[in-house]
Design an enzyme around this catalytic site. Structure first.
Site, mmCIF file in Angstrom:
data_model
loop_
_atom_site.group_PDB
_atom_site.id
_atom_site.type_symbol
_atom_site.label_atom_id
_atom_site.label_comp_id
_atom_site.label_asym_id
_atom_site.label_seq_id
_atom_site.Cartn_x
_atom_site.Cartn_y
_atom_site.Cartn_z
ATOM 1 N N GLU A 385 0.856 -1.190 0.000
ATOM 2 C CA GLU A 385 0.000 0.000 0.000
ATOM 3 C C GLU A 385 0.882 1.226 0.000
ATOM 4 O O GLU A 385 1.859 1.288 0.751
ATOM 5 C CB GLU A 385 -0.889 0.074 1.250
ATOM 6 C CG GLU A 385 -2.041 -0.867 1.267
ATOM 7 C CD GLU A 385 -2.948 -0.668 2.475
ATOM 8 O OE1 GLU A 385 -3.110 0.476 2.929
ATOM 9 O OE2 GLU A 385 -3.484 -1.681 2.948
HETATM 10 C C1 BG6 Z 1 -4.352 1.538 5.357
HETATM 11 C C2 BG6 Z 1 -5.411 0.490 5.266
HETATM 12 O O1 BG6 Z 1 -4.290 1.950 6.664
HETATM 13 O O2 BG6 Z 1 -4.519 2.732 4.728
HETATM 14 C C3 BG6 Z 1 -6.440 0.709 4.181
HETATM 15 O O3 BG6 Z 1 -4.865 -0.798 5.153
HETATM 16 C C4 BG6 Z 1 -6.756 2.184 4.111
HETATM 17 O O4 BG6 Z 1 -7.556 -0.082 4.461
HETATM 18 C C5 BG6 Z 1 -5.499 2.952 3.737
HETATM 19 O O5 BG6 Z 1 -7.797 2.520 3.268
HETATM 20 C C6 BG6 Z 1 -5.686 4.435 3.603
HETATM 21 O O6 BG6 Z 1 -6.329 4.945 4.721
HETATM 22 P P1 BG6 Z 1 -7.627 5.825 4.582
HETATM 23 O O7 BG6 Z 1 -8.077 6.054 5.955
HETATM 24 O O8 BG6 Z 1 -7.171 7.056 3.905
HETATM 25 O O9 BG6 Z 1 -8.591 5.043 3.766
#
Ligand code: BG6
Length: 495
Positions: A385
């Site tokens: 991510e």
């Molecule tokens: C990570 C998670 O913390 O960040 C995701 O694994 C999440 O599920 C992503 O969507 C981004 O965070 P947010 O709160 O901006 O959606």
């Protein structure tokens, strides 16, 4: 003379792609036998700073469970991937994706978490999704539990606070490994396992009425149950499908000292240890000594079964995956107690810009983290991510010019390339939310990460039409050149 070849650029089979989670993407929350999940009782946050995902009480859960609509609960609707998966995967394929990270909703497979038999309709849905991925040569990368669990397990045994949840989880994982043997090569057990210190989203346990210390006790006990469940799932996976790889997943946050004062440097070191402790357990197979001291000083006592330490020792993960969005700054005055009460941004870093949500953008921090983690673990790493949450505007001609997103991603990819040339073994890179989806922390729709725009607003209004943003064409080119050309002129959205 000593001379060794330095790696250049991204490796040949690098897994370029994007990452999603069932509860933020799928919708279809009450169809085909699916049970209610913990994510589907969380309301949209009132402000951007306020993480609604952990703010639930027994009363708010009862109220949500009795509500048959998705009006107040955006994670029930997601962006309706459940009915759009063919169109969506085709668009990912058009970008040249090699990998698509998605999660399975446990409550689609076991609606109550511990049912005697799995729900065939739920399994069949993922059969179709995986077949669609393979049709285009896209490797599914599957998170087994991403910020949700069957709500019934919360109501029955307070989620991961109960050791019995390990048994339910292992029935679920065994079902998955058998059903998708040879279909899914890359698994990971718990998304951002360290989010457990924030409470409900990680633990599935309601602890709103507890003192800070009682919360810490409950959350670290729940975490221990997840560690054991994860290690046993590693053993199961290896036994059922020896060709599959199974990893852990951490929200990585690089911490810097605010000044060169050794006290601040030590505070940053501790903060980093408290972040890496999870991967220490899952990759090295034991609780590190610094954590034992932390538990003792914070009056936390873990209940372990006699075999637990052996199980952890014998089943380390095959690879470490992590999310990386930002870095943080700390100093000796920060109270480390914050560590067991959720997410902390720390001090402001004067050298960095922030996103509209206050996340400090730090591409070099990714290179630092990759090097640190490679030095510490010496097993393959996977950035699963990374991305910029932003409010996109559709122009009058229906285009989305998201150059800010391209800048963010370009800078991070460039730093990953540096890390690879530093010698880090990196398996792949899946950006967060390649298709716009519901925000995890606040349940907003208007916090978008995608290359693909979805026409839906915070209240759930919209046609759900998918549009290609400028970043769509840019990322396509990055993948086509295996990351060699990051600066190519950006084609403009055509549709
Ligand atoms: C990570 C998670 O913390 O960040 C995701 O694994 C999440 O599920 C992503 O969507 C981004 O965070 P947010 O709160 O901006 O959606």
């Amino acid at each position: 003379m000593y001379s060794k070849q330095i790696p250049t650029g991204f490796p040949k089979n690098f897994l370029w792609g994007g990452a999603t989670a069932a509860n933020q993407l799928e919708g279809g929350w009450n169809v085909d036998g699916k049970g209610l999940t913990t994510a589907e009782v969380v309301k949209k946050a009132e402000t951007r700073e306020d993480f609604s995902m952990n703010q639930v009480t027994t009363e708010s859960i009862a109220q949500a469970a009795a509500d048959p609509t998705d009006n107040a609960y955006p994670k029930r609707r997601g962006v309706d991937f459940y009915h759009h998966y063919q169109e969506d995967i085709a668009m990912l394929a058009e970008m040249g994706f090699k990998a698509f990270r998605l999660s399975i909703a446990w409550a689609r497979i076991f609606p109550n978490g511990d049912d005697a038999t799995p729900n065939e309709a739920g399994l069949a849905f993922y059969d179709k999704v995986f077949a669609e991925c393979h049709k285009y040569g896209i490797e599914p990368v599957v998170t087994i539990s991403h910020y949700e669990m069957p709500l019934a397990l919360t109501q029955k045994q307070n989620g991961w606070a109960s050791r019995q949840t390990i048994t339910a989880f292992l029935r679920y994982t065994e079902t998955l490994f058998k059903r998708y043997k040879g279909v899914v090569k890359y698994w990971m057990t718990f998304n951002e396992i360290n989010a457990i210190t924030g409470g409900f989203t990680g633990t599935g346990a309601v602890d709103a009425d507890l003192s800070l210390n009682e919360k810490a006790q409950l959350r670290f006990q729940a975490l221990h149950h997840q560690f054991v469940a994860s290690a046993k799932a590693v053993a199961q996976c290896h036994a059922i499908d020896p060709n599959a790889k199974i990893g852990c997943m951490l929200a990585r946050m690089q911490t810097y000292p605010q000044t060169p004062n050794p006290e601040d440097v030590r505070a940053a070191q501790l903060s980093d240890q408290l972040n890496l402790f999870y991967t220490d357990v899952q990759a090295r197979g034991e609780y590190p000594e610094y954590m034992n001291r932390y538990f003792q000083e914070n009056h936390i006592t873990l209940q372990m079964d006699p075999n637990d330490e052996k199980v952890l020792r014998e089943n380390p993960v095959d690879y470490i995956s992590f999310s990386y969005y930002m870095s943080t700054v700390t100093n000796a005055d920060q109270d480390v107690e914050h560590f067991h009460d959720g997410f902390v941004f720390g001090e402001k870093n004067p050298y960095l810009q922030t996103s509209a949500w206050g996340w400090q953008i730090d591409p070099v921090g990714l290179r630092i983290s990759l090097n640190d983690m490679w030095d510490r673990y010496r097993i393959p790493l996977f950035v699963v991510e990374n991305g910029l949450g932003a409010e996109d505007k559709v122009t009058s001609d229906g285009k989305i010019h998201d150059d800010y997103r391209i800048d963010y991603l370009r800078a991070h990819i460039a730093q990953m390339r540096e890390a690879i040339e530093d010698g880090v073994q990196l398996m792949g890179y899946t950006t967060w939310g390649p298709i716009d989806l519901i925000s995890a922390s606040t349940s907003e729709m208007s916090k978008r990460y995608g290359f693909i725009y979805v026409d839906q607003d915070d209240a759930g209004n919209g046609s759900l039409r998918r549009l290609r943003k400028d970043s769509f064409y840019w990322y396509k080119h990055v993948i086509a050149t295996n990351g060699a050309e990051l600066d190519a002129p950006v084609a403009t959205a055509k549709d």
